[in-house]
Each structure stands twice: as C-alpha cells, then as structure tokens.
Scaffold this motif. Structure first.
Motif, PDB file in Angstrom:
ATOM      1  N   ILE A 280       0.842  -1.194   0.000  1.00 19.51           N
ATOM      2  CA  ILE A 280       0.000   0.000   0.000  1.00 19.51           C
ATOM      3  C   ILE A 280       0.879   1.247   0.000  1.00 19.51           C
ATOM      4  N   ASP A 281       0.352   2.314  -0.594  1.00 18.96           N
ATOM      5  CA  ASP A 281       1.069   3.580  -0.675  1.00 18.96           C
ATOM      6  C   ASP A 281       0.354   4.606   0.184  1.00 18.96           C
ATOM      7  N   VAL A 282       1.119   5.288   1.032  1.00 23.39           N
ATOM      8  CA  VAL A 282       0.573   6.258   1.975  1.00 23.39           C
ATOM      9  C   VAL A 282       1.361   7.557   1.858  1.00 23.39           C
ATOM     10  N   ILE A 283       0.647   8.653   1.612  1.00 27.57           N
ATOM     11  CA  ILE A 283       1.254   9.977   1.514  1.00 27.57           C
ATOM     12  C   ILE A 283       0.598  10.884   2.547  1.00 27.57           C
ATOM     13  N   GLY A 284       1.371  11.427   3.435  1.00 26.63           N
ATOM     14  CA  GLY A 284       0.841  12.350   4.429  1.00 26.63           C
ATOM     15  C   GLY A 284      -0.305  11.780   5.234  1.00 26.63           C
ATOM     16  N   GLY A 285      -0.240  10.513   5.555  1.00 23.92           N
ATOM     17  CA  GLY A 285      -1.295   9.876   6.332  1.00 23.92           C
ATOM     18  C   GLY A 285      -2.537   9.532   5.541  1.00 23.92           C
ATOM     19  N   ARG A 286      -2.470   9.595   4.198  1.00 21.55           N
ATOM     20  CA  ARG A 286      -3.614   9.284   3.344  1.00 21.55           C
ATOM     21  C   ARG A 286      -3.263   8.096   2.447  1.00 21.55           C
ATOM     22  N   LEU A 287      -4.170   7.145   2.364  1.00 27.93           N
ATOM     23  CA  LEU A 287      -3.987   5.968   1.523  1.00 27.93           C
ATOM     24  C   LEU A 287      -4.247   6.340   0.070  1.00 27.93           C
ATOM     25  N   THR A 288      -3.289   6.070  -0.810  1.00 25.24           N
ATOM     26  CA  THR A 288      -3.457   6.459  -2.214  1.00 25.24           C
ATOM     27  C   THR A 288      -3.605   5.267  -3.152  1.00 25.24           C
ATOM     28  N   GLU A 289      -2.960   4.136  -2.857  1.00 17.47           N
ATOM     29  CA  GLU A 289      -3.067   2.967  -3.737  1.00 17.47           C
ATOM     30  C   GLU A 289      -2.970   1.691  -2.918  1.00 17.47           C
ATOM     31  N   VAL A 290      -3.587   0.624  -3.459  1.00 20.09           N
ATOM     32  CA  VAL A 290      -3.501  -0.714  -2.873  1.00 20.09           C
ATOM     33  C   VAL A 290      -3.013  -1.636  -3.988  1.00 20.09           C
ATOM     34  N   ASN A 291      -1.743  -1.987  -3.950  1.00 23.23           N
ATOM     35  CA  ASN A 291      -1.105  -2.741  -5.031  1.00 23.23           C
ATOM     36  C   ASN A 291      -1.153  -4.234  -4.733  1.00 23.23           C
ATOM     37  N   VAL A 292      -1.773  -4.994  -5.638  1.00 23.68           N
ATOM     38  CA  VAL A 292      -2.022  -6.411  -5.383  1.00 23.68           C
ATOM     39  C   VAL A 292      -1.457  -7.335  -6.462  1.00 23.68           C
ATOM     40  N   THR A 293      -1.061  -6.799  -7.611  1.00 28.69           N
ATOM     41  CA  THR A 293      -0.622  -7.662  -8.710  1.00 28.69           C
ATOM     42  C   THR A 293       0.796  -8.181  -8.461  1.00 28.69           C
ATOM     43  N   SER A 294       1.758  -7.281  -8.363  1.00 28.70           N
ATOM     44  CA  SER A 294       3.153  -7.691  -8.113  1.00 28.70           C
ATOM     45  C   SER A 294       3.844  -6.588  -7.313  1.00 28.70           C
ATOM     46  N   PRO A 295       3.329  -6.291  -6.114  1.00 25.73           N
ATOM     47  CA  PRO A 295       3.877  -5.153  -5.360  1.00 25.73           C
ATOM     48  C   PRO A 295       5.373  -5.322  -5.085  1.00 25.73           C
ATOM     49  N   THR A 296       6.083  -4.224  -5.282  1.00 18.44           N
ATOM     50  CA  THR A 296       7.516  -4.221  -5.058  1.00 18.44           C
ATOM     51  C   THR A 296       7.834  -3.504  -3.745  1.00 18.44           C
ATOM     52  N   GLY A 297       9.109  -3.398  -3.451  1.00 15.71           N
ATOM     53  CA  GLY A 297       9.533  -2.729  -2.220  1.00 15.71           C
ATOM     54  C   GLY A 297      10.362  -3.613  -1.306  1.00 15.71           C
ATOM     55  N   ILE A 298      10.301  -4.931  -1.493  1.00 14.22           N
ATOM     56  CA  ILE A 298      10.999  -5.840  -0.585  1.00 14.22           C
ATOM     57  C   ILE A 298      12.508  -5.602  -0.612  1.00 14.22           C
ATOM     58  N   ARG A 299      13.082  -5.451  -1.796  1.00 12.75           N
ATOM     59  CA  ARG A 299      14.530  -5.249  -1.893  1.00 12.75           C
ATOM     60  C   ARG A 299      14.972  -4.034  -1.073  1.00 12.75           C
ATOM     61  N   ASP A 300      14.250  -2.921  -1.227  1.00 11.29           N
ATOM     62  CA  ASP A 300      14.652  -1.704  -0.522  1.00 11.29           C
ATOM     63  C   ASP A 300      14.403  -1.810   0.975  1.00 11.29           C
ATOM     64  N   ILE A 301      13.317  -2.464   1.364  1.00 10.84           N
ATOM     65  CA  ILE A 301      13.054  -2.668   2.797  1.00 10.84           C
ATOM     66  C   ILE A 301      14.189  -3.470   3.423  1.00 10.84           C
ATOM     67  N   GLU A 302      14.599  -4.541   2.746  1.00  8.40           N
ATOM     68  CA  GLU A 302      15.643  -5.402   3.308  1.00  8.40           C
ATOM     69  C   GLU A 302      17.017  -4.733   3.272  1.00  8.40           C
ATOM     70  N   ARG A 303      17.212  -3.823   2.327  1.00 11.23           N
ATOM     71  CA  ARG A 303      18.482  -3.102   2.250  1.00 11.23           C
ATOM     72  C   ARG A 303      18.599  -2.023   3.319  1.00 11.23           C
ATOM     73  N   LEU A 304      17.459  -1.415   3.664  1.00 14.24           N
ATOM     74  CA  LEU A 304      17.489  -0.235   4.536  1.00 14.24           C
ATOM     75  C   LEU A 304      17.051  -0.504   5.975  1.00 14.24           C
ATOM     76  N   SER A 305      16.638  -1.726   6.270  1.00 18.97           N
ATOM     77  CA  SER A 305      16.169  -2.030   7.619  1.00 18.97           C
ATOM     78  C   SER A 305      16.550  -3.454   7.990  1.00 18.97           C
ATOM     79  N   ASP A 306      16.199  -3.824   9.203  1.00 22.22           N
ATOM     80  CA  ASP A 306      16.445  -5.194   9.667  1.00 22.22           C
ATOM     81  C   ASP A 306      15.294  -6.127   9.326  1.00 22.22           C
ATOM     82  N   GLU A 307      14.234  -5.595   8.728  1.00 24.89           N
ATOM     83  CA  GLU A 307      13.085  -6.433   8.377  1.00 24.89           C
ATOM     84  C   GLU A 307      13.427  -7.304   7.161  1.00 24.89           C
ATOM     85  N   ARG A 308      12.855  -8.504   7.134  1.00 26.19           N
ATOM     86  CA  ARG A 308      13.083  -9.453   6.046  1.00 26.19           C
ATOM     87  C   ARG A 308      11.743  -9.985   5.532  1.00 26.19           C
ATOM     88  N   PRO A 309      11.011  -9.166   4.772  1.00 26.95           N
ATOM     89  CA  PRO A 309       9.701  -9.611   4.278  1.00 26.95           C
ATOM     90  C   PRO A 309       9.763 -10.892   3.466  1.00 26.95           C
TER      91      PRO A 309
END
Length: 350
Positions: A280-309
């Motif tokens: 999901i995409d959130v801008i300024g506390g507002r929900l703008t999109e709900v991505n369900v087909t092939s949502p990306t972001g895992i690579r950057d999350i794992e690179r920038l944090s300790d989370e491992r989705p």
C-alpha cells in the motif's frame, strides 16, 4: 516444497529491484523447488490444473560498494520446460506486472482451477480480478485524498476549481507512468485533459494534491493484512512522482500511528478477497493505492532495515502448508456486522 512463479519473462525482471526475485531467493535458501511460467503457460485439462513451467536457479543479489543490492550479469539459469500438475502442496505466486489486461484476466480464470485442485495461490485469483489497484482504496473514503474518477472535462474542471491542484493517474498504470499534475487555470488544460482521457473516452483517477508528498510516499508491505516492512520513496529533483521506476530515491522510515490505523482499517477488505501479498502507498497519512498484482519494495526494505519480508513470506507459506492449509479463497462474512467489510470492491474489469 514446490513454488511456481507466474511472472513476466525473467530477462525483463530487475533482480536487484524486483520483489519477485527476492521471494525466489528466499525460497531457494529453504531448498524449495522454484519454477517459473508465463500467463500463456497455464492449462486446464478437464478438471485438472496444469502448467508448462521451467525449473530455475537464482544467483543471489549481492551488496554493492554503494550500499545497494546488485545482481550478477547472468543471474538465472533455467532447465527444460515440463508439464506439471498443480494441486495440494503446491504454492503459486501470481506476480505479473500491470496492466491487468485480457491475458492477465484469462490467467486468473485458469488459476481458479489450481485453487479448486488444492493449490495455495497468492494472491487469490478472484481478489486479483476484483481489486483495482487505483480504486480499492475508495472503499475507505475517509482515509484517502478527495478523488474523482471520470473521463468528462466538466468533472475535472469542477474538481480543480475546488482543489486548485490535483494529480491525474491512468486506471491501469504502474510505476509512475502516465501520472501528471494539473492546476486550475493552467493554459492548455483542455488539451491536456483530452490527452490523458484519450479524447474523453477513458476514465482517469483525479486526486487532490497532498502537500505531504514533499516528505515522500511510504510503501508498506503487508503479509496477510499485517505490515512486515516499510520504505519511504522521495521524488527526484524536478519531479513530484515518488516511484522508484522514474528516479525516486528509497530511504528508511518507520510506521506511525496513521500508517498502523490504515493497515487496521484495510485488513478486513483484503481478507475478504484473499489478498495476502499487498503493497500500500501512503502519503501524508492518506492511503493512495492498494497494489495487489506484483507489489515491489521488498529489496529496498531489506536493504534499509532489519526487516526481512521475503523470509516472512516463506515462513507464512510453510506454516500454512504444514497445517494442511486450504486454498486461499475470498472469505464470506460470518456475522451480519461483517457484511459491510465484505462488500464488493470496484473491479479490475470495471
């Protein structure tokens, strides 16, 4: 454990960016069989579900000197195509990029047969058909920016008269493509509206501009309705679009109270449609999109944090299989008060 990824051709994927490849790597680390196929490779044979697929081995991305992940030039190796029967014990990841076109929709109908055969299909085919990525958020109107969906110049001019500045998006776009900013009183506005609506024959999503976009756009990755990672995307110089595909930069961030409330509010909607892997995409506390087909972001999350989705996804999948999980199907409300939560969502086919 056998995992099938129905995806775009491997040579078109970006292994240091695509979440699909991150999940494949996690599966490979668990010594699972990883197979790939395209939407045209799915088969129904009588009541049986099958697929023409190839086994693959992935060369894992490595950490570059710049701090990001990088892929080897030849990052995958595939075996010969084989015909597989799909059923109990199989996991199918439907990970084809938008647009949700005729070929995509046909694939979801063929994947319905895999669900009936007992395979665990992520996300549920019906949910993929019914949850339009630009419109699903409108079921929660109090947490989204003011929105108009129209092809009519009069509606667009009226909205701009109220908001002054708006963002226009194509209903079937992705990766920031086709997103533009409109301002009330702009010269050439009518011509611009004709362009984006294809001469007023195709609806667009028009949303009031959220000033908070200057602080970035959060991509929150959800697993079975629970947030398992977040990354902030900040627009590049001279642009307002916070999409990595058009030059935005990823940076670390955390979930705040507004983000958690959005996740809580959205979870029943996702459960009702069997949508397990969602960005999901959130801008300024507002929900703008709900991505369900092939949502990306895992690579950057794992690179920038300790989370491992990617590891969390495999944990969840293995737990479901070990428990003898039934196929993921859209949930029916068990109580009268749940009926509103399971109301129909504006469809991809609308």
């Amino acid at each position: 454990m056998r995992l099938l990824f129905v995806t775009d051709p491997l040579e078109t994927l970006q292994p240091d960016h695509d979440s699909t490849v991150a999940i494949m790597e996690a599966a490979q680390r668990r010594h699972a069989e990883v197979w790939v196929a395209g939407v045209a490779d799915l088969v129904i044979d009588g009541i049986a579900s099958a697929v023409w697929a190839r086994p693959v081995r992935i060369a894992p991305a490595f950490r570059s000197r710049a701090g990001g992940s990088a892929a080897r030039e030849r990052w995958w190796r595939a075996g010969e195509q084989q015909r597989l029967e799909l059923g109990m014990g199989d996991v199918v990841f439907m990970r084809v990029d938008p647009p949700v076109d005729d070929a995509y929709l046909r694939a979801t109908y063929l994947l319905d047969a895999a669900v009936r055969a007992g395979a665990l299909v992520l996300n549920a085919p019906r949910g993929l058909r019914e949850a339009n990525e630009k419109l699903t958020s409108l079921n929660l109107p109090d947490i989204v920016p003011s929105t108009v969906v129209t092809a009519d110049v009069r509606d667009i001019r009226d909205a701009l008269g109220r908001w002054r500045v708006a963002v226009a998006k194509p209903l079937d776009g992705a990766g920031g493509r086709g997103i533009i900013m409109m301002r009330d009183g702009d010269p050439g506005l009518t011509a611009l509206i004709d362009l984006v609506t294809e001469q007023r024959t195709r609806q667009i999503v028009l949303q009031e501009f959220v000033p908070g976009v200057t602080e970035g756009d959060k991509r929150i990755f959800l697993l079975d309705g629970e947030p398992v990672g977040v990354v902030n995307r900040r627009a590049g110089a001279g642009d307002f679009r916070c999409n990595l595909a058009v030059g935005a930069m990823a940076e670390s961030t955390t979930l705040d109270a507004d983000d958690l409330e959005i996740c809580r509010r959205l979870r029943p909607e996702l459960e009702c449609l069997g949508l397990v892997l969602v960005g999901i995409d959130v801008i300024g506390g507002r929900l703008t999109e709900v991505n369900v087909t092939s949502p990306t972001g895992i690579r950057d999350i794992e690179r920038l944090s300790d989370e491992r989705p990617s590891e969390r996804i495999l944990d969840w999948t293995m737990e479901k299989l070990a428990a003898g999980a039934q196929p993921i199907r859209p949930r029916q409300p068990e109580r009268v008060e749940e009926e509103d939560a399971c109301r129909p969502i504006i469809s991809q086919t609308s």
